[in-house]
Structure formats: C-alpha cells, structure tokens
Scaffold this active site. Structure first.
Site, mmCIF file in Angstrom:
data_model
loop_
_atom_site.group_PDB
_atom_site.id
_atom_site.type_symbol
_atom_site.label_atom_id
_atom_site.label_comp_id
_atom_site.label_asym_id
_atom_site.label_seq_id
_atom_site.Cartn_x
_atom_site.Cartn_y
_atom_site.Cartn_z
ATOM 1 N N GLU A 80 -63.571 -84.168 -17.810
ATOM 2 C CA GLU A 80 -64.359 -85.244 -17.208
ATOM 3 C C GLU A 80 -63.463 -86.341 -16.633
ATOM 4 O OE1 GLU A 80 -64.658 -83.855 -20.287
ATOM 5 O OE2 GLU A 80 -66.549 -84.485 -21.190
ATOM 6 N N CYS B 135 -64.882 -89.968 -22.938
ATOM 7 C CA CYS B 135 -65.423 -89.528 -21.656
ATOM 8 C C CYS B 135 -66.760 -90.195 -21.354
ATOM 9 C CB CYS B 135 -65.553 -88.012 -21.640
ATOM 10 S SG CYS B 135 -63.937 -87.188 -21.688
#
Length: 148
Positions: free
Chosen positions: A54, A85
């Site tokens: 991510e 994330c």
C-alpha cells in the site's frame, strides 16, 4: 491482451511479491478508472519495514499525480491494511479502500484497532472488504505453509 479487474491486478502484484520471497500482498491505486500505480510488498528487497504494498503504491501514485494528496483515487489491496498503511491511506485522502482478506492479527480497518472508527481520524475512506477474499487468503496461507 486480457484486461484484469483492479483486484486481479492487485493479486498479480501479490504473486510477484511471493515470487521474490516477500509476503504476498499487492496493491493498486486507481483514478478515473485507470491504474496509476501498483506494487507488491518490498520490505525485504528494499530493506525497509515501511515498504508495504500500500505504501509503495501510494508513493508511486503521489509522484504520478505530483501531489501528496490523492483525492478521487481508490486503493485495491489484497489484505486488510495494518495501522501504518491505514494511516497512510487516511493522510493520502484515498476516496475508497477495497480489500481482499481480513487480517485478524495485523489488520487495523475492520480488525484490531478499527482506525477509521476513531473520531480523531481526519479522513475516512469508504471501505469495502471481502473482494477476492478466498483467493487472497489462499495465496497468503500457501506462502506461510511453505515457510513452516
């Protein structure tokens, strides 16, 4: 040429990460119906504990758009994001988050701390879980079974 769905593209990135010996997680950033960034985990390759799929994809998308904010962008990821994330997704102002498998041990969106449920989070993306969940979970299970 076969056109992949956005989650299929994320799964492809996860498989490529597994081929490199990384935990098989893949992510794709989409804007206006087009992929603008994609990545798999790179923590081992980059010797960087923050190089989750991510984060790598968000960094690529920010460079592509020339902005630290990604409004109007959607993120497809094969595993429920961790706290780091999930925070980056909020800071980037990602519009929608689509994820595959739940992560009961490390997830922070629908498992664990449920980051977006807190009033102190400035931006909360729309969240949709369970996309290609079985395939994403099987990819992770197979990877870790091979390590044991």
């Amino acid at each position: 040429m076969v056109k992949l769905s956005f989650m299929e593209h994320a799964l492809l990135e996860a498989r490529l990460a597994a081929d490199r010996g990384e935990v098989p997680v893949g992510a794709v950033v989409v804007k206006d119906g087009a992929v603008i960034a994609s990545a798999g985990n790179r923590t081992l390759a980059d010797l960087d504990p923050t190089a989750h799929a991510e984060i790598v994809a968000i960094r690529q998308a920010a460079r592509t758009l020339g902005s630290e904010r990604l409004p109007g962008c959607d993120l497809y990821v094969t595993l429920e994001p961790c706290s780091m994330c999930a925070g980056a997704i909020s800071f980037a102002r990602i519009r929608r988050l689509y994820f595959g498998a739940l992560d009961p041990k490390g997830g922070a969106v629908e498992s664990g701390p449920c980051l977006y449920a807190h009033s102190t989070v400035h931006h909360k993306p729309d969240v949709y879980g369970g996309f290609a969940e079985r395939e994403a979970a099987a990819l992770l299970a197979g990877f870790f079974r091979g390590r044991r």
